[in-house]
Design a protein around this motif. Structure first.
Motif, PDB file in Angstrom:
ATOM      1  N   SER A 206       0.807  -1.213   0.000  1.00 38.00           N
ATOM      2  CA  SER A 206       0.000   0.000   0.000  1.00 38.00           C
ATOM      3  C   SER A 206       0.844   1.269   0.000  1.00 38.00           C
ATOM      4  O   SER A 206       0.311   2.355  -0.202  1.00 38.00           O
ATOM      5  CB  SER A 206      -0.915   0.008   1.227  1.00 38.00           C
ATOM      6  OG  SER A 206      -0.149  -0.020   2.418  1.00 38.00           O
TER       7      SER A 206
ATOM      8  N   ALA B  77       0.550  -2.061  10.014  1.00 36.77           N
ATOM      9  CA  ALA B  77      -0.384  -3.133   9.664  1.00 36.77           C
ATOM     10  C   ALA B  77      -1.655  -2.568   9.035  1.00 36.77           C
ATOM     11  O   ALA B  77      -2.225  -3.165   8.105  1.00 36.77           O
ATOM     12  CB  ALA B  77      -0.724  -3.946  10.906  1.00 36.77           C
ATOM     13  N   PHE B  78      -2.090  -1.422   9.528  1.00 38.61           N
ATOM     14  CA  PHE B  78      -3.285  -0.794   8.959  1.00 38.61           C
ATOM     15  C   PHE B  78      -3.027  -0.346   7.519  1.00 38.61           C
ATOM     16  O   PHE B  78      -3.879  -0.523   6.632  1.00 38.61           O
ATOM     17  CB  PHE B  78      -3.696   0.392   9.824  1.00 38.61           C
ATOM     18  CG  PHE B  78      -4.841   1.178   9.255  1.00 38.61           C
ATOM     19  CD1 PHE B  78      -6.141   0.696   9.334  1.00 38.61           C
ATOM     20  CD2 PHE B  78      -4.615   2.384   8.621  1.00 38.61           C
ATOM     21  CE1 PHE B  78      -7.196   1.421   8.793  1.00 38.61           C
ATOM     22  CE2 PHE B  78      -5.661   3.113   8.079  1.00 38.61           C
ATOM     23  CZ  PHE B  78      -6.960   2.630   8.166  1.00 38.61           C
ATOM     24  N   HIS B  79      -1.852   0.226   7.269  1.00 37.08           N
ATOM     25  CA  HIS B  79      -1.548   0.699   5.919  1.00 37.08           C
ATOM     26  C   HIS B  79      -1.195  -0.450   4.973  1.00 37.08           C
ATOM     27  O   HIS B  79      -1.326  -0.308   3.757  1.00 37.08           O
ATOM     28  CB  HIS B  79      -0.392   1.698   5.962  1.00 37.08           C
ATOM     29  CG  HIS B  79      -0.763   3.024   6.567  1.00 37.08           C
ATOM     30  ND1 HIS B  79      -1.614   3.910   5.959  1.00 37.08           N
ATOM     31  CD2 HIS B  79      -0.404   3.592   7.752  1.00 37.08           C
ATOM     32  CE1 HIS B  79      -1.766   4.982   6.726  1.00 37.08           C
ATOM     33  NE2 HIS B  79      -1.041   4.817   7.820  1.00 37.08           N
ATOM     34  N   HIS B  80      -0.739  -1.582   5.515  1.00 35.74           N
ATOM     35  CA  HIS B  80      -0.422  -2.754   4.690  1.00 35.74           C
ATOM     36  C   HIS B  80      -1.464  -3.845   4.940  1.00 35.74           C
ATOM     37  O   HIS B  80      -1.134  -5.002   5.193  1.00 35.74           O
ATOM     38  CB  HIS B  80       0.982  -3.285   5.021  1.00 35.74           C
ATOM     39  CG  HIS B  80       2.080  -2.326   4.682  1.00 35.74           C
ATOM     40  ND1 HIS B  80       2.405  -1.260   5.474  1.00 35.74           N
ATOM     41  CD2 HIS B  80       2.921  -2.294   3.613  1.00 35.74           C
ATOM     42  CE1 HIS B  80       3.415  -0.605   4.938  1.00 35.74           C
ATOM     43  NE2 HIS B  80       3.737  -1.197   3.805  1.00 35.74           N
ATOM     44  N   GLU B  81      -2.701  -3.472   4.869  1.00 39.78           N
ATOM     45  CA  GLU B  81      -3.781  -4.381   5.225  1.00 39.78           C
ATOM     46  C   GLU B  81      -3.794  -5.628   4.351  1.00 39.78           C
ATOM     47  O   GLU B  81      -3.928  -6.754   4.853  1.00 39.78           O
ATOM     48  CB  GLU B  81      -5.114  -3.632   5.104  1.00 39.78           C
ATOM     49  CG  GLU B  81      -6.317  -4.452   5.560  1.00 39.78           C
ATOM     50  CD  GLU B  81      -7.597  -3.656   5.491  1.00 39.78           C
ATOM     51  OE1 GLU B  81      -8.662  -4.253   5.755  1.00 39.78           O
ATOM     52  OE2 GLU B  81      -7.529  -2.448   5.181  1.00 39.78           O
ATOM     53  N   GLU B  82      -3.646  -5.467   3.057  1.00 42.69           N
ATOM     54  CA  GLU B  82      -3.702  -6.618   2.154  1.00 42.69           C
ATOM     55  C   GLU B  82      -2.521  -7.551   2.373  1.00 42.69           C
ATOM     56  O   GLU B  82      -2.669  -8.779   2.342  1.00 42.69           O
ATOM     57  CB  GLU B  82      -3.737  -6.135   0.707  1.00 42.69           C
ATOM     58  CG  GLU B  82      -5.010  -5.377   0.353  1.00 42.69           C
ATOM     59  CD  GLU B  82      -5.086  -5.075  -1.127  1.00 42.69           C
ATOM     60  OE1 GLU B  82      -4.191  -5.557  -1.863  1.00 42.69           O
ATOM     61  OE2 GLU B  82      -6.016  -4.363  -1.542  1.00 42.69           O
TER      62      GLU B  82
ATOM     63  N   LYS C 156      -3.151  -9.478   5.538  1.00 42.58           N
ATOM     64  CA  LYS C 156      -4.147 -10.534   5.314  1.00 42.58           C
ATOM     65  C   LYS C 156      -3.533 -11.737   4.605  1.00 42.58           C
ATOM     66  O   LYS C 156      -3.784 -12.890   4.979  1.00 42.58           O
ATOM     67  CB  LYS C 156      -5.304  -9.979   4.497  1.00 42.58           C
ATOM     68  CG  LYS C 156      -6.250  -9.081   5.265  1.00 42.58           C
ATOM     69  CD  LYS C 156      -7.397  -8.627   4.381  1.00 42.58           C
ATOM     70  CE  LYS C 156      -8.369  -7.747   5.155  1.00 42.58           C
ATOM     71  NZ  LYS C 156      -9.496  -7.294   4.298  1.00 42.58           N
TER      72      LYS C 156
END
Length: 421
Positions: A306, A384-389, A392
């Motif tokens: 992201s 982690a929020f900005h690299h969500e994918e 996951k």
């Protein structure tokens, strides 16, 4: 005296010089002085290949300093070596080489005999001996060369080393000279590159200041807030966060202004270092694939990064600097875009830095360990929020690995050998 082997060549040369000077005073016929063409032998211009000539039972050397001795019939001839500075170089035999016609100018060589000299040869200084006027010039040339050498050594080694030490002292780290030299040399390289851009841009400061136009109040407010947030607020917050995590040594005599300036310097270094790394795609997987540190086979199984929109020459950081330079260089206030400068760039960075700074500041008074731990957790959650994918995809892989391991519990794995028939 000339035949005495115990007398040095220098003494013999002085004796010959005195004798020739006294002979010059009594010489009335200039034809008594003749010139002959010598040849090179063992690195010297000589008239004979013999080292000495015999006169009765005595032996006289043929080379005495700059004088040459030659036996002609029953006479001993003495010549003085004179450099050929005015005599033109004789032309070689015809068809001695396969160069095309056109003379020295078109062939790019030195002129022969009375041939017209080329422009390069005509502009070359005349070869001559050093005189009394040239020695002061030579002395000054040596002094300037020494100063240039010392200055080059100082700028190449001392300045980068001290810059590195100053940077280590600024961030409260014990100096490490090899790494400090590399850091200082990098800083010097950046400064030289910026000076090169400024000097070669051809910008006229007077005309640049004269072309200034007052922008609309709305665009001026957005532009000023963006610059203030990026170049002042974020560095101060990063410096304060660094001080919370790694407390700086502050002297009692240090004023608040100097301490705030130190925090701003540390934050500016951290911020612009991160910006530079983003510009070169340091945080993208393609960078590490190209460097050869990651396997190309795993490229298709990675999650989406992201931070891709922030990095590279066309990322948000690069576009921000380009837009600021365009606005300031030609006062193009119509290029001010609130979405590009503030909403999509400065505001998200400022929000994340404020969040981490507040977490660290609230816990720094209790425990340094808890402050560092919670700050690390805060940064990890934001990443982690900005690299969500990507997170996951990583969680799915970890779940699959755990499920496979759970399935194999209690099973006996046997490796069967292939039977060749």
């Amino acid at each position: 005296m000339l035949a005495d082997p115990d007398v040095s060549n220098n003494s013999k040369e002085e004796l010959l010089e005195e004798a020739l000077e006294s002979a010059d005073k009594t010489t009335t016929n200039i034809e008594d002085k003749i010139s002959v063409e010598g040849f090179s032998w063992l690195g010297k211009k000589v008239l004979e290949s013999k080292k000495s000539i015999s006169i009765g039972s005595s032996s006289i050397p043929t080379v005495i300093g700059r004088y040459r001795v030659q036996m002609f019939k029953d006479d001993v001839l003495i010549y003085q070596e004179v450099p050929d500075v005015d005599k033109p170089i004789p032309r070689p035999p015809h068809n001695w080489d396969d160069l095309a016609g056109g003379g020295a100018e078109s062939q790019g060589r030195w002129s022969w005999d009375n041939e017209r000299a080329s422009n390069i040869e005509r502009s070359t200084a005349r070869r001559d001996k050093f005189g009394a006027k040239e020695w002061p010039k030579l002395f000054l040339l040596g002094i300037f060369a020494w100063c240039a050498t010392v200055t080059t050594i100082f700028c190449s080694f001392i300045i980068p080393l001290h810059l590195g030490r100053a940077l280590f002292s600024l961030v409260n780290i014990s100096p490490h000279d090899p790494f400090g030299f590399v850091v200082g040399a990098s800083i010097c390289g950046v400064i030289i590159y910026i000076l090169h851009l400024v000097t070669t841009s051809g910008m006229d400061i007077k005309s640049w200041l004269g072309s200034f136009t007052l922008p609309p109040s709305g665009k001026l407010f957005v532009f000023a807030c963006s610059l203030t947030g990026w170049f002042l607020c974020i560095p101060l917050l990063l410096g304060g966060l660094y001080h919370c995590l790694f407390p700086l040594d502050v002297l009692a005599s240090t004023s608040r202004v100097l301490f705030v300036a130190r925090l701003w310097s540390i934050g500016s270094i951290l911020l612009h270092s991160w910006s530079t790394l983003c510009y070169i795609d340091f945080f993208r997987e393609e960078f590490w694939y190209e460097m050869g540190f990651l396997n190309q086979r795993n490229r298709a199984h990675r999650g989406r990064n992201s931070w891709k929109d922030w990095q590279g020459r066309y990322g948000k950081i690069s576009r921000f600097y380009v837009q600021v330079f365009t606005i300031l260089s030609s006062w193009q206030w119509d290029q001010v875009n609130r979405l590009e400068l503030a909403d999509n760039f400065v505001t998200p960075v400022l929000k994340n830095v404020i969040t981490t700074f507040l977490v660290a500041q609230s816990l720094s008074i209790h425990s340094l360990f808890m402050c560092r731990l919670c700050s690390l957790i805060s940064v990890s959650l934001q990443l982690a929020f900005h690299h969500e994918e990507a997170v996951k995809a990583w969680c799915v892989k970890m779940h699959k690995i755990a499920k496979d391991d759970l399935y194999l519990i209690g099973e006996k794995l046997v490796n069967y050998k292939a039977v060749i028939r």
